[in-house]
Design a protein around this motif. Structure first.
Motif, mmCIF file in Angstrom:
data_model
loop_
_atom_site.group_PDB
_atom_site.id
_atom_site.type_symbol
_atom_site.label_atom_id
_atom_site.label_comp_id
_atom_site.label_asym_id
_atom_site.label_seq_id
_atom_site.Cartn_x
_atom_site.Cartn_y
_atom_site.Cartn_z
ATOM 1 N N SER A 68 2.554 -3.628 -9.200
ATOM 2 C CA SER A 68 2.515 -4.359 -9.550
ATOM 3 C C SER A 68 3.571 -4.133 -11.317
ATOM 4 C CB SER A 68 0.836 -4.742 -10.156
ATOM 5 O OG SER A 68 0.760 -2.447 -10.591
ATOM 6 N N ARG A 69 3.523 -5.209 -11.879
ATOM 7 C CA ARG A 69 4.672 -5.164 -12.860
ATOM 8 C C ARG A 69 3.988 -4.178 -13.887
ATOM 9 N NH1 ARG A 69 8.907 -7.360 -15.187
ATOM 10 N NH2 ARG A 69 8.963 -9.813 -14.198
ATOM 11 N N GLN A 70 3.231 -3.685 -14.557
ATOM 12 C CA GLN A 70 2.224 -2.188 -14.942
ATOM 13 C C GLN A 70 2.417 -0.962 -14.275
ATOM 14 O OE1 GLN A 70 -1.672 -3.743 -15.043
ATOM 15 N NE2 GLN A 70 -1.861 -4.611 -16.854
ATOM 16 N N LYS A 71 2.639 -1.517 -13.600
ATOM 17 C CA LYS A 71 2.745 0.036 -12.787
ATOM 18 C C LYS A 71 4.484 0.322 -12.463
ATOM 19 C CE LYS A 71 -1.132 0.609 -12.757
ATOM 20 N NZ LYS A 71 -1.941 2.303 -13.285
ATOM 21 N N ARG A 72 5.321 -0.448 -13.155
ATOM 22 C CA ARG A 72 6.557 -0.340 -12.095
ATOM 23 C C ARG A 72 7.171 0.564 -12.760
ATOM 24 N NH1 ARG A 72 8.715 -6.202 -11.101
ATOM 25 N NH2 ARG A 72 7.174 -6.293 -9.446
ATOM 26 N N GLU A 73 6.980 0.770 -14.440
ATOM 27 C CA GLU A 73 7.486 1.493 -15.491
ATOM 28 C C GLU A 73 7.362 2.845 -15.336
ATOM 29 O OE1 GLU A 73 6.378 0.398 -19.393
ATOM 30 O OE2 GLU A 73 7.757 -1.361 -19.110
#
Length: 104
Positions: A68-73
C-alpha cells in the motif's frame, strides 16, 4: 462489540495466521533435509525458496508492511538497509579473500 475489540481480534488473527505460515515454512525445509531423498543442490534451492517466502510472510504479517502507498516508504527503507548491509558484507568477504590469496 467495540472498534477496539474488533481491531484486537483482527490483529490477533493476523498474528496467528503469520505464525501458522512461519511454522509451515520452517517445517517443510526441515522435512526436506530429514527425508534426504533429494540431491544437495535441489534441497538447497528449496530451502532458499522457502526462506524468501518466509521473509515475505514476516514482512506482511508481523511487520505489517505491504504494497500500500502508506507502507511503501517503510519497505523502501528496509530494502535500502538490506542493500547497504549486503554491500558491506560482500566487500568485507572480498577483501578478506584477497588478503588470504596474497598471504599464501
Amino acid at each position: 462489540m467495540s472498534d477496539r475489540e474488533t481491531e484486537f481480534r483482527r490483529e490477533r488473527r493476523s498474528y496467528l495466521t503469520g505464525l501458522a505460515f512461519a511454522l509451515i515454512l520452517t517445517l517443510i525445509p526441515f522435512g526436506v533435509v530429514a527425508w534426504g531423498g533429494l540431491s544437495t543442490s535441489v534441497a538447497l534451492w528449496l530451502i532458499a525458496g522457502f526462506a524468501l517466502v518466509q521473509i515475505v510472510v514476516h514482512f506482511r504479517f508481523f511487520l505489517h508492511i505491504d504494497l500500500s502507498r502508506q507502507k511503501r516508504e517503510d519497505l523502501q527503507l528496509i530494502l535500502f538497509t538490506v542493500l547497504l548491509l549486503a554491500i558491506m558484507a560482500s566487500g568485507t568477504i572480498w577483501i578478506m579473500a584477497s588478503l588470504q590469496t596474497r598471504m599464501m
